[in-house]
Design a protein around this motif. Structure first.
Motif, PDB file in Angstrom:
ATOM      1  N   VAL A  54       3.750 -12.311  -8.344  1.00  0.00           N
ATOM      2  CA  VAL A  54       3.261 -11.397  -9.868  1.00  0.00           C
ATOM      3  C   VAL A  54       2.145 -11.394 -10.487  1.00  0.00           C
ATOM      4  O   VAL A  54       1.526 -10.171 -10.486  1.00  0.00           O
ATOM      5  N   ASN A  55       1.267 -11.814 -10.146  1.00  0.00           N
ATOM      6  CA  ASN A  55      -0.354 -12.312  -9.507  1.00  0.00           C
ATOM      7  C   ASN A  55      -0.928 -10.975  -9.221  1.00  0.00           C
ATOM      8  O   ASN A  55      -1.641  -9.878  -9.550  1.00  0.00           O
ATOM      9  N   GLN A  56      -0.319 -10.563  -8.385  1.00  0.00           N
ATOM     10  CA  GLN A  56      -0.900  -9.890  -7.631  1.00  0.00           C
ATOM     11  C   GLN A  56      -0.416  -8.273  -8.139  1.00  0.00           C
ATOM     12  O   GLN A  56      -1.124  -7.172  -8.220  1.00  0.00           O
ATOM     13  N   VAL A  57       1.213  -8.096  -8.659  1.00  0.00           N
ATOM     14  CA  VAL A  57       1.350  -7.135  -8.909  1.00  0.00           C
ATOM     15  C   VAL A  57       0.446  -7.096 -10.353  1.00  0.00           C
ATOM     16  O   VAL A  57       0.379  -5.779 -11.048  1.00  0.00           O
ATOM     17  N   GLN A  58       1.066  -7.454 -11.505  1.00  0.00           N
ATOM     18  CA  GLN A  58      -0.182  -7.782 -12.551  1.00  0.00           C
ATOM     19  C   GLN A  58      -1.252  -7.271 -12.460  1.00  0.00           C
ATOM     20  O   GLN A  58      -1.937  -6.113 -12.918  1.00  0.00           O
ATOM     21  N   GLU A  59      -2.435  -7.528 -11.468  1.00  0.00           N
ATOM     22  CA  GLU A  59      -3.710  -6.441 -11.203  1.00  0.00           C
ATOM     23  C   GLU A  59      -3.485  -5.314 -11.175  1.00  0.00           C
ATOM     24  O   GLU A  59      -4.552  -5.078 -11.058  1.00  0.00           O
TER      25      GLU A  59
ATOM     26  N   VAL B 169      -0.375  -2.450   6.144  1.00  0.00           N
ATOM     27  CA  VAL B 169      -0.148  -3.767   6.664  1.00  0.00           C
ATOM     28  C   VAL B 169      -1.115  -5.106   6.360  1.00  0.00           C
ATOM     29  O   VAL B 169      -1.824  -4.990   6.807  1.00  0.00           O
ATOM     30  N   PHE B 170      -0.392  -5.863   5.864  1.00  0.00           N
ATOM     31  CA  PHE B 170      -1.338  -6.819   4.732  1.00  0.00           C
ATOM     32  C   PHE B 170      -0.730  -8.147   4.549  1.00  0.00           C
ATOM     33  O   PHE B 170       0.633  -7.917   3.997  1.00  0.00           O
ATOM     34  N   ASP B 171      -1.352  -9.624   4.095  1.00  0.00           N
ATOM     35  CA  ASP B 171      -0.987 -10.511   3.473  1.00  0.00           C
ATOM     36  C   ASP B 171      -0.581 -10.515   2.206  1.00  0.00           C
ATOM     37  O   ASP B 171      -1.695 -10.043   1.430  1.00  0.00           O
ATOM     38  N   ILE B 172       0.348 -10.160   1.320  1.00  0.00           N
ATOM     39  CA  ILE B 172       0.162 -10.404   0.166  1.00  0.00           C
ATOM     40  C   ILE B 172       0.168 -11.830  -0.787  1.00  0.00           C
ATOM     41  O   ILE B 172       0.023 -12.022  -1.629  1.00  0.00           O
ATOM     42  N   LEU B 173       0.304 -13.046   0.578  1.00  0.00           N
ATOM     43  CA  LEU B 173       0.072 -14.167  -0.790  1.00  0.00           C
ATOM     44  C   LEU B 173      -1.305 -14.906  -0.337  1.00  0.00           C
ATOM     45  O   LEU B 173      -2.357 -15.523  -0.865  1.00  0.00           O
ATOM     46  N   ARG B 174      -2.470 -13.606   0.306  1.00  0.00           N
ATOM     47  CA  ARG B 174      -4.163 -14.264  -0.128  1.00  0.00           C
ATOM     48  C   ARG B 174      -4.056 -13.079  -1.092  1.00  0.00           C
ATOM     49  O   ARG B 174      -3.927 -12.269  -1.368  1.00  0.00           O
ATOM     50  N   GLU B 175      -4.255 -14.071  -2.177  1.00  0.00           N
ATOM     51  CA  GLU B 175      -4.729 -13.378  -3.329  1.00  0.00           C
ATOM     52  C   GLU B 175      -6.074 -12.269  -3.809  1.00  0.00           C
ATOM     53  O   GLU B 175      -7.049 -12.446  -2.505  1.00  0.00           O
ATOM     54  N   GLY B 176      -6.063 -11.647  -4.529  1.00  0.00           N
ATOM     55  CA  GLY B 176      -6.585 -10.469  -4.699  1.00  0.00           C
ATOM     56  C   GLY B 176      -6.383  -8.949  -3.697  1.00  0.00           C
ATOM     57  O   GLY B 176      -7.038  -8.199  -3.732  1.00  0.00           O
TER      58      GLY B 176
END
Length: 238
Positions: free
Chosen positions: A26-31, A207-214
């Motif tokens: 959610v934080n990533q989408v919000q950003e 392709v990336f890690d969604i759980l790495r902040e930002g």
């Protein structure tokens, strides 16, 4: 277009939805929304129900198992919608299976209008057809709505590796690939149908890690995050 696997919703759990992982997504989408991106999401359901596995174990015919899996994606979509709207992000769920009580039916022009109005659109139930994965669904929807790129979000995997990093500690990340590389037996990013769809329309895949902040914000800002799949592994155009 952001493709979320069901496993990214589960985090370190074997099953279900992990609150911490959900908050991170959610934080990533919000950003991304705050940065002005028009963001659509396709979500998998492997954390709720994995049709291929259950079909084999219980003897359920494959088509029925796939429909059951589609319902798992609807559960994830509703959970993500609720979490986003709690943070003030307007969100709509569109389902390829008709479930009018909880989601809009998928209508391409309506989805694009939602995006123009700044709403996040979550596409649930894959393509609505058995025998097609949500990877294929994400490629199809991305092309239908004219997405600039397909972001393949992984759970604790920060890109494409030459071998499975969980089984081979010496595996190396591959920062740039072409579409034909996706058909290699050693590289597991998406199914062949999805790769072919993206290749036919030159849709970039990150392709990336969604759980790495930002990470989503950095990708939108043009930073080289994870692995890029495009028409040439050595291209400097993207």
């Amino acid at each position: 277009m952001l493709k979320l696997s069901g496993e990214s919703m589960a985090g370190e759990r074997d099953y279900g939805i992990d609150p911490e992982s959900l908050r991170a997504i959610v934080n990533q989408v919000q950003e991304a929304v705050r940065a002005g991106a028009e963001l659509a999401i396709v979500i998998g359901g492997g954390n709720i129900f994995r049709g291929s596995q259950v079909a084999e174990e219980l003897g359920i015919e494959s088509a029925t198992a796939d429909y059951m899996s589609m319902l798992g994606t609807v559960i994830n979509a509703l959970a993500l919608q609720a979490a986003l709207e709690e943070q003030g992000v307007p969100t709509r769920v569109q389902s390829a299976m008709e479930i009018q009580e909880v989601a809009e039916p998928y209508i391409r022009r309506r989805a694009m209008r939602h995006l123009e109005k700044g709403r996040v659109v979550i596409f649930a139930a894959g393509t609505g057809n058995p025998f097609f994965t949500t990877d294929t669904g994400s490629a199809l929807r991305a092309l239908e709505i004219g997405a600039d790129a397909l972001l393949m979000a992984k759970n604790r995997v920060d890109g494409v590796y030459d071998r499975d990093p969980r089984r081979h500690p010496d595996a190396k990340i591959v920062p740039r690939l072409n579409y034909m590389d996706l058909l290699s037996d050693d590289i597991s990013v998406m199914d062949d149908t999805a790769a072919t769809l993206c290749s036919g329309q030159n849709l970039p895949i990150i392709v990336f890690d969604i759980l790495r902040e930002g990470n989503v914000r950095r990708i939108l800002a043009g930073e080289k995050i994870g692995s890029l799949v495009w028409r040439s592994a050595s291209s400097d155009e993207a």
